[in-house]
Design an enzyme around this catalytic site. Structure first.
Site: not given
Ligand SMILES: [Zn+2]
Length: 692
Positions: A469-470, A473, A476
């Protein structure tokens, strides 16, 4: 407890089957593991910033930023020759570079003098930002440039204007001062509410049934209840904890009411129907009416699906405690956990050896290569560059475009470090006047234990999800190439910002992907297929009831920040009504769960956005990745169609063009319903195989 073989005993041959990246992450760096010639090399400052060789550098950085700010204000307010948004973006970049860096160092630096120098810089810069937000001349210069058509990028100009108008700058003096006062009040009552929400409750010993007192820690004649004991195996203890911890609290009620009322008045002064409309305006859903419609459709779809989950849990409960018939709110986390353990068939800790930190990083690198043609390369840290010796530095390198940016990985727990998984932007991407691109710098923070002599850090299934998940980010941020830093990478609407990271959780739950990287840290053996299938399926167990809970929370958050907030009244009455409408289990008399729900303050009418991100991530996964998760063309389309733009295009338009479908409350609610049904089928298959 199992004793792990120290890694060096396994011999060089075995270890060498891991890539250099995996090997780097399977060893926790210490100050002693640095090369011997370190002391001879030139020292740099934190994040390779020469100013930060000592904590005093923060003062210098702040002073430089203030000088640059003054110069840019002058330029903006005296008929500039370049587009107004370019000046504003430079202003934003100048301040964010110091504020974001200082904010991170304040939170993460283990040395108090560094942390407090950073904190001082944070306070000074937020003072400057506060002044800018209320700078009439600056606001008018921007507004006029929009009218004249000399602002440059229209969407970005509107975002900047909206930021200004949040502080009521467009209003006459009286109401504007009222807005400032309300903002102060909200900040204070909100912070007090958040502090109160986590406080343990001290109750007399007699308040706890005698047969479960041993589950609680006592202080003389009192007992401390510090949570709802969600996963405790004793039903009576769960019930006691639930009733006591969530008992109504008058002070919390006052603080919550005051905050909600003030928010409503604030929205009203700024010309919004309600606070929720103000909060939602720049997001994918655009209005609170759309959000409500989304929640209502989803809620209807969930009704029967969640009931199936609740019936299964009730059957488990009857088996365990035949004298207690009905399933209650305090039971669901416990039975979800129990069902998961049963499905996995082996202790969840038996999975961890397959998820060494190195193996997971190799998995992420494999994904990056397959999808985007980029690699994660472990880089040697310069002396002085890091705030703690056990931080890793990754260069993100594209085979086509060269270096894209840097990710610092601060992954191990240490005293004083917040126990929260986070992604921090240290420097946003930005197109510079000379045509080059200012590469982004981010930090990924987790709190893993291990990585000492006994062997590498071994991650549980939840921690693997969090790491992916991290990193979602972080990627992104790395793949973003928006021209302006104000909207680069994760600097976009909340629901859009969580899309890439939730999407990464789909990769972490996909057997075809996990099979590629889950290998035993000692033997190098792949995870047995049966374990792998059970693990991936278990992540979706009781997904409908869990989603229904999220819908209930979101609906409550909307109700509190909706038009009805003007009327005030008891927040527990509202809770009771919303729970009846949106959740399958009954409200428990004389409890006030909302007094503990600190997200009401932090998210403020945006709690729903996680559901939107999930719906969007599922739509992306289904359409582009489910059939072929490692497809380069799908990766390239995601990169070019979505990730590179950050917030530079309104989220509605960006998503519509990329997904080739209108983004409506209905399509999003249906995406989530489809996700549940898809995983339900997957679970059924695993159950069938297991029962053979
Ligand atoms: Zn996130």
């Amino acid at each position: 407890m199992k004793l792990l073989k120290p890694i060096w005993v396994t011999g060089k041959r075995r270890v060498s089957t891991w890539s250099p990246l995996a090997t780097a992450f399977n060893t926790r760096p210490t100050s002693r593991s640095r090369p011997i010639f370190d002391s001879l090399r030139e020292r740099t400052g934190l994040f390779n910033k020469p100013e930060l060789t000592s904590f005093e550098g923060f003062h210098l950085l702040k002073e430089q930023a203030i000088t640059a700010t003054d110069r840019l204000i002058d330029e903006a307010t005296s008929n500039p020759t370049r587009p107004m948004v370019d000046i504003f973006d430079e202003l934003s970049d100048t301040l964010c570079k110091v504020a974001d860096l200082a904010e991170f160092v304040r939170i993460a630096h283990p040395q108090p003098h560094f942390a407090s120098a950073a904190e001082e810089a944070c306070i000074s810069v937020s003072g400057v930002v506060e002044k800018l937000n209320t700078h009439k001349g600056l606001y008018e210069a921007l507004r006029d440039s929009v009218k004249r058509g000399t602002c440059g990028d229209q969407h970005l100009a509107e975002l900047f204007l909206f930021d200004f108008e949040q502080s009521g700058i467009q209003l006459p003096d009286g109401p504007r001062q009222r807005v400032v006062a309300l903002n102060d009040l909200i900040l204070q009552t909100g912070q007090q509410f958040m502090a109160g929400a986590a406080k343990p409750r001290r109750v007399p010993r007699e308040a706890i049934p005698q047969n479960v007192r041993q589950f609680f820690s006592s202080e003389g004649e009192h007992v401390m209840v510090s949570g709802v004991y969600a996963e405790c195996g004793e039903a009576a203890a769960r019930e006691a904890a639930y009733r006591l911890y969530l008992a109504p609290d008058q002070r919390q009620e006052q603080l919550l009411s005051a905050t909600l009322q003030a928010r409503h008045q604030l929205a009203d002064l700024c010309g919004f129907r309600c606070y929720a409309d103000r909060a939602i305006k720049a997001s994918t859903m655009e209005t609170s009416a759309n959000v409500q419609q989304f929640l209502d459709i989803l809620s209807d779809n969930l009704h029967d699906r969640a009931n199936i989950d609740f019936e299964a849990m009730a059957a488990m409960k009857r088996k365990e405690t035949p004298y207690q018939k009905s399933l209650m709110c305090w039971d669901t986390p416990y039975f979800t956990h129990k069902a998961k353990t049963q499905l996995l068939n082996v202790a969840s800790s038996d999975f961890n050896p397959y998820f060494s930190l190195g193996a997971c990083m190799e998995g992420l690198n494999m994904l990056c290569q397959e999808l985007y043609g980029i690699t994660l390369q472990s880089e040697q840290m310069l002396p002085g560059e890091s705030w703690s010796p056990d931080v890793y530095k990754l260069a993100v390198v594209s085979e086509r475009d060269g270096l894209l940016g840097h990710i610092y990985c601060d992954l191990y727990e240490r005293p004083g470090k917040p126990h929260q998984d986070c992604h921090f932007t240290i420097r946003g991407g930005k197109l510079l006047p000379d045509g080059s691109y200012q590469n982004p710098i981010v930090v990924v923070m987790l709190s893993l234990s291990g990585g000492h002599r006994s062997g590498p850090a071994l991650l549980g299934a939840g921690a693997v999800d969090n790491l992916f998940h991290e990193l979602g980010h972080a990627l992104h941020s790395m793949l973003a190439r928006a021209p302006h830093q104000h909207v680069a990478g994760t600097r976009c609407a909340t629901d859009l910002a969580e899309l890439p990271s939730v999407l990464m959780e789909h990769f972490a739950a996909c057997p075809d992907v996990v099979r590629r990287f889950a290998r035993h840290f000692q033997t190098g053996a792949p995870m047995p297929e049966d374990m792998l299938q059970r693990l991936c399926a278990s992540k979706h167990l009781f997904g409908a009831s869990e989603m229904q809970l999220q819908v209930f929370y979101s609906a409550l958050d909307q109700q509190y920040h909706g038009r009805e907030a003007a009327r005030g009244g008891d927040t527990t009455d509202v809770l009771r009504q919303v729970q009846k409408r949106y959740y399958g289990l009954p409200y428990v008399h004389n409890t006030a769960w909302q007094h503990r729900f600190s997200h009401l303050i932090g998210y403020g009418a945006k709690y729903y956005s996680y559901l939107i991100s999930r719906a969007l991530a599922w739509a992306v996964w289904r359409r582009h990745f489910a059939a072929e998760p490692l497809s380069r063309s799908a990766g390239e389309a995601l990169r070019q169609g979505l990730l590179r733009h950050g917030g530079s295009i309104p989220p509605q338009i960006l998503l519509r063009d990329y997904l080739e479908t209108e983004i409506t409350p209905h399509t999003l609610a249906m995406a989530l319903t489809e996700e549940l049904d898809y995983h339900r089928d997957q679970l059924d298959t695993v159950f069938k195989l297991a029962n053979k």
